[in-house]
Design a protein around this motif. Sequence first.
Motif, PDB file in Angstrom:
ATOM      1  N   PRO A   1       0.623  -1.164  -0.113  1.00  0.00           N
ATOM      2  CA  PRO A   1      -0.070  -0.310  -0.379  1.00  0.00           C
ATOM      3  C   PRO A   1       1.119   1.122  -0.574  1.00  0.00           C
ATOM      4  O   PRO A   1       1.920   1.200  -0.051  1.00  0.00           O
ATOM      5  N   PRO A   2       0.322   2.591  -0.131  1.00  0.00           N
ATOM      6  CA  PRO A   2       1.051   4.013  -0.385  1.00  0.00           C
ATOM      7  C   PRO A   2       1.605   3.467   1.031  1.00  0.00           C
ATOM      8  O   PRO A   2       0.562   3.217   2.338  1.00  0.00           O
ATOM      9  N   GLY A   3       2.612   4.711   1.475  1.00  0.00           N
ATOM     10  CA  GLY A   3       3.125   5.249   2.014  1.00  0.00           C
ATOM     11  C   GLY A   3       2.929   6.648   3.402  1.00  0.00           C
ATOM     12  O   GLY A   3       1.430   7.102   2.145  1.00  0.00           O
ATOM     13  N   PRO A   4       2.758   6.859   4.214  1.00  0.00           N
ATOM     14  CA  PRO A   4       4.523   6.636   4.685  1.00  0.00           C
ATOM     15  C   PRO A   4       4.316   5.048   5.231  1.00  0.00           C
ATOM     16  O   PRO A   4       2.532   4.790   5.866  1.00  0.00           O
ATOM     17  N   TYR A   5       4.742   4.185   5.737  1.00  0.00           N
ATOM     18  CA  TYR A   5       4.683   3.509   6.487  1.00  0.00           C
ATOM     19  C   TYR A   5       5.267   3.918   7.996  1.00  0.00           C
ATOM     20  O   TYR A   5       6.360   4.108   8.275  1.00  0.00           O
ATOM     21  N   ARG A   6       4.725   3.265   8.894  1.00  0.00           N
ATOM     22  CA  ARG A   6       5.070   3.890  10.480  1.00  0.00           C
ATOM     23  C   ARG A   6       5.355   2.454  10.901  1.00  0.00           C
ATOM     24  O   ARG A   6       4.904   1.289  10.988  1.00  0.00           O
ATOM     25  N   LEU A   7       6.213   2.456  12.433  1.00  0.00           N
ATOM     26  CA  LEU A   7       6.326   0.905  13.107  1.00  0.00           C
ATOM     27  C   LEU A   7       5.378   0.221  13.233  1.00  0.00           C
ATOM     28  O   LEU A   7       4.786  -0.700  13.032  1.00  0.00           O
ATOM     29  N   ALA A   8       4.127   1.754  13.709  1.00  0.00           N
ATOM     30  CA  ALA A   8       2.757   0.431  14.334  1.00  0.00           C
ATOM     31  C   ALA A   8       2.031   0.148  13.545  1.00  0.00           C
ATOM     32  O   ALA A   8       1.586  -1.230  13.563  1.00  0.00           O
ATOM     33  N   ASP A   9       2.112   0.557  12.242  1.00  0.00           N
ATOM     34  CA  ASP A   9       1.964  -0.023  11.186  1.00  0.00           C
ATOM     35  C   ASP A   9       1.985  -1.559  10.734  1.00  0.00           C
ATOM     36  O   ASP A   9       1.282  -2.085  11.118  1.00  0.00           O
ATOM     37  N   LEU A  10       3.678  -1.590  11.011  1.00  0.00           N
ATOM     38  CA  LEU A  10       4.493  -3.249  10.549  1.00  0.00           C
ATOM     39  C   LEU A  10       3.438  -3.805  12.225  1.00  0.00           C
ATOM     40  O   LEU A  10       3.423  -5.750  11.643  1.00  0.00           O
ATOM     41  N   VAL A  11       3.428  -3.338  13.488  1.00  0.00           N
ATOM     42  CA  VAL A  11       2.801  -3.886  14.528  1.00  0.00           C
ATOM     43  C   VAL A  11       2.013  -4.421  13.871  1.00  0.00           C
ATOM     44  O   VAL A  11       1.589  -5.646  14.613  1.00  0.00           O
ATOM     45  N   ALA A  12       1.210  -3.693  13.777  1.00  0.00           N
ATOM     46  CA  ALA A  12      -0.608  -4.565  13.444  1.00  0.00           C
ATOM     47  C   ALA A  12      -0.780  -5.056  12.686  1.00  0.00           C
ATOM     48  O   ALA A  12      -2.141  -6.015  12.744  1.00  0.00           O
ATOM     49  N   ASP A  13       0.210  -5.521  11.516  1.00  0.00           N
ATOM     50  CA  ASP A  13      -0.092  -6.450  10.295  1.00  0.00           C
ATOM     51  C   ASP A  13       0.539  -7.583  11.400  1.00  0.00           C
ATOM     52  O   ASP A  13      -0.208  -8.704  11.005  1.00  0.00           O
ATOM     53  N   ALA A  14       1.903  -8.004  12.566  1.00  0.00           N
ATOM     54  CA  ALA A  14       1.823  -9.016  12.247  1.00  0.00           C
ATOM     55  C   ALA A  14       0.891  -9.258  14.046  1.00  0.00           C
ATOM     56  O   ALA A  14       0.507 -10.292  13.820  1.00  0.00           O
ATOM     57  N   ALA A  15       0.344  -8.033  14.431  1.00  0.00           N
ATOM     58  CA  ALA A  15      -0.929  -8.332  15.249  1.00  0.00           C
ATOM     59  C   ALA A  15      -1.934  -9.369  14.346  1.00  0.00           C
ATOM     60  O   ALA A  15      -2.403  -9.701  15.506  1.00  0.00           O
ATOM     61  N   GLY A  16      -2.738  -9.003  13.816  1.00  0.00           N
ATOM     62  CA  GLY A  16      -3.218  -9.111  13.399  1.00  0.00           C
ATOM     63  C   GLY A  16      -3.457 -10.540  12.212  1.00  0.00           C
ATOM     64  O   GLY A  16      -4.003 -11.462  12.031  1.00  0.00           O
ATOM     65  N   LEU A  17      -1.978 -10.950  11.676  1.00  0.00           N
ATOM     66  CA  LEU A  17      -1.911 -11.917  11.537  1.00  0.00           C
ATOM     67  C   LEU A  17      -1.985 -12.425  12.284  1.00  0.00           C
ATOM     68  O   LEU A  17      -2.966 -14.275  12.590  1.00  0.00           O
ATOM     69  N   ILE A  18      -1.568 -12.882  13.795  1.00  0.00           N
ATOM     70  CA  ILE A  18      -1.375 -14.382  14.503  1.00  0.00           C
ATOM     71  C   ILE A  18      -3.056 -14.366  14.930  1.00  0.00           C
ATOM     72  O   ILE A  18      -3.578 -15.246  15.286  1.00  0.00           O
ATOM     73  N   ARG A  19      -3.308 -12.578  15.087  1.00  0.00           N
ATOM     74  CA  ARG A  19      -5.264 -13.443  15.505  1.00  0.00           C
ATOM     75  C   ARG A  19      -6.233 -14.215  14.265  1.00  0.00           C
ATOM     76  O   ARG A  19      -6.449 -15.068  14.879  1.00  0.00           O
ATOM     77  N   ALA A  20      -5.462 -13.789  13.082  1.00  0.00           N
ATOM     78  CA  ALA A  20      -6.377 -13.917  11.858  1.00  0.00           C
ATOM     79  C   ALA A  20      -6.098 -15.806  12.049  1.00  0.00           C
ATOM     80  O   ALA A  20      -6.465 -16.309  11.196  1.00  0.00           O
ATOM     81  N   LEU A  21      -4.583 -16.179  12.014  1.00  0.00           N
ATOM     82  CA  LEU A  21      -4.135 -17.566  12.032  1.00  0.00           C
ATOM     83  C   LEU A  21      -4.859 -18.255  14.099  1.00  0.00           C
ATOM     84  O   LEU A  21      -4.566 -19.308  13.138  1.00  0.00           O
ATOM     85  N   GLY A  22      -5.231 -17.429  14.769  1.00  0.00           N
ATOM     86  CA  GLY A  22      -6.097 -19.148  15.980  1.00  0.00           C
ATOM     87  C   GLY A  22      -4.420 -19.215  15.939  1.00  0.00           C
ATOM     88  O   GLY A  22      -4.802 -19.944  17.064  1.00  0.00           O
ATOM     89  N   HIS A  23      -3.072 -18.479  15.909  1.00  0.00           N
ATOM     90  CA  HIS A  23      -2.418 -19.168  16.894  1.00  0.00           C
ATOM     91  C   HIS A  23      -1.604 -18.930  17.731  1.00  0.00           C
ATOM     92  O   HIS A  23      -0.855 -20.074  18.675  1.00  0.00           O
ATOM     93  N   GLY A  24      -1.977 -17.910  18.793  1.00  0.00           N
ATOM     94  CA  GLY A  24      -1.871 -16.619  19.817  1.00  0.00           C
ATOM     95  C   GLY A  24      -1.890 -17.703  20.818  1.00  0.00           C
ATOM     96  O   GLY A  24      -3.037 -18.461  21.358  1.00  0.00           O
ATOM     97  N   PRO A  25      -1.130 -16.982  22.440  1.00  0.00           N
ATOM     98  CA  PRO A  25       0.490 -16.155  22.262  1.00  0.00           C
ATOM     99  C   PRO A  25       1.329 -17.330  21.014  1.00  0.00           C
ATOM    100  O   PRO A  25       1.489 -18.299  21.216  1.00  0.00           O
ATOM    101  N   VAL A  26       2.148 -16.651  20.520  1.00  0.00           N
ATOM    102  CA  VAL A  26       3.113 -17.001  19.946  1.00  0.00           C
ATOM    103  C   VAL A  26       4.403 -16.414  20.477  1.00  0.00           C
ATOM    104  O   VAL A  26       4.513 -15.381  21.260  1.00  0.00           O
ATOM    105  N   THR A  27       5.712 -16.803  20.223  1.00  0.00           N
ATOM    106  CA  THR A  27       6.643 -16.441  20.719  1.00  0.00           C
ATOM    107  C   THR A  27       7.594 -16.260  19.261  1.00  0.00           C
ATOM    108  O   THR A  27       6.998 -16.414  18.066  1.00  0.00           O
TER     109      THR A  27
END
Length: 282
Positions: free
Chosen positions: A64-90
Amino acid sequence: MPTIRVDGIDLAYEERGSGPPVLLISPAASRATLWELHQVPALLAAGHRVITFDNRGMAPSSCPPGPYRLADLVADAAGLIRALGHGPVTVVGASMGAMIGQELALAHPELVVSAALLGTRARADRFRTAMTEASAERVRQGAAANGVRHVAVSLMCQLFSPRSLADDATVADWLDVLTAFPITGEGAALQYEATLAGDRREALSGVTRPVLVVSFSDDLIMPPFLGREAAEAIPGARYAEVPGCGHFGFLERPEVVNRILVDFLARTATASARPTDAAGRP
């Protein structure tokens, strides 16, 4: 590589094995395949479910267009964990991936068992800021504008230790890779810029999960003194330093790094079973 929809963007991911889940988060301008040669096999052999993915800005994930904040990348990782249903993860992250990992542990402790941070920092000093800005400028211009071989050699000086650069076979292999597949594009530039997130030392004092910071002795991008700062900012964080390797130390000395990772994961594996409060604190 399948994709999953997370907050309006597609993230390409791979999931293998069974057992306690480990999420590997890649450095800036790097595909998740970087983990395939060494870390994925070691973690699978240690009995873990291993999840890798490409951060936003790195195809085949959305760019997607930028800018990218570190918080955006954190939200992506959190969303992936939730979507896959494997949390909590190391979480195991390297460079930008390590910065995402430490912020994920801060913002979403309920999703994180523990975090191993390979080559991280809590702030960028003047030289690291200039290096990051120059890297973003370089990939926007494209390798051809700067000379493909010149860019490859310069990048190797940033990523690897003198020990590796004195090994002719290693140099030949990486020159071939970096000249054949130069790092270019807006997505890579936006990822570099996302690592300039200000001074996070005070904020990281709020991390409540077990954390391991691993620095590499010859790392120019995330040098040991900045890694130690991050470890000192995070309550109870362990610190280790691997000699004789640079920013990509997890590729240069994988047997050492993997042993440190597997030991840390074994020590913290029971944390996910402990009762937590509403904020995810044990």
